[in-house]
Design an enzyme around this catalytic site. Sequence first.
Site, short mmCIF file in Angstrom:
data_model
loop_
_atom_site.label_atom_id
_atom_site.label_comp_id
_atom_site.label_asym_id
_atom_site.label_seq_id
_atom_site.Cartn_x
_atom_site.Cartn_y
_atom_site.Cartn_z
N SER A 159 0.93 -1.21 0.17
CA SER A 159 0.07 0.03 0.22
C SER A 159 0.68 1.37 0.00
CB SER A 159 -0.90 -0.06 1.21
OG SER A 159 -1.62 1.39 1.51
N TYR A 173 -2.24 -1.30 10.43
CA TYR A 173 -2.46 -1.47 8.90
C TYR A 173 -1.01 -0.95 8.42
CZ TYR A 173 -4.10 -1.21 4.33
OH TYR A 173 -4.41 -1.15 2.73
#
Length: 294
Positions: A159, A173
């Site tokens: 990401s 995350y």
Amino acid sequence: MTQDGATHSDDAAAVTMPRTIRPVAMVTGASAGIGAAFAEALAARGYDLVLTARREERLAALAARLAADHDAACLVLPADLADPQAPQALMRAVAEAGWRVDMLVNNAGYAVPGDYADSLWLAQRDFMTVMVTAVAELSHLCLPGMIARGRGQILNIASLAAFLPGAPGSTQYGAAKAWMLRFSEALSQELRGSGVTVSAICPGFTYSEFHDITGSRETVARLPRWLWMDAQAVARQGIDAALAGRPVVVTGRVNRIIALAFRLMPAALATALVARASGRFRRRQSGSGPPPSA
């Protein structure tokens, strides 16, 4: 875990066997979003597919569509990667079915919204099992066969968050995605000259079910459209980069500019910017578990 195919005839079973002239890609979290887009793009490029996620009915529907649209053979293996036994069970099922894995797409993932201290530890533990342990184990299990054949690709869907400071309200995350990025870089170097490549694919905001599951759809919908990419574009760019052997790929020009900007700016400023943005867009009440595509 079941093989795709609605009937039990010999002809139906034969359809699910991989064809030696076609490479095979295994996609985790394939039931929706970026995972389904990767499966579709790979089938269009002549791959047969091993599809895994928790929702068997979604996987079966995807397999039927890929067979009809691209003549792709599909092996459907429902599994929950939060189960520590799942990676071993998946690879046993692949071997027992007579399949192999030429490309592994570690896509399964989600976020646990809300403050870390207010969340259930079970939710945090399962998150790390899916996002870190399963990625490492599936890669470890697939590598011997790839190395022996002298070819293969591992695509880890990281990401843009891997390049940013950790965001309050989504505590693990960014950390998990940063781990995935560093893991991919190191493994890529280890495998130089083997014919096997490892790539970390780093998308930014992508249209998918992710924001529906975390309850942030209404909030992120207020972000400007130029920040967003569709899952199909992410998949195309990711596959192109992986086949070219690029170890780190940030998809989209805007995301590449953001990643570079955060690398160059002072750490204190980067942290303050992420904290401010998180206060507007990311802080949510704790979730109880992974989204259906994990």
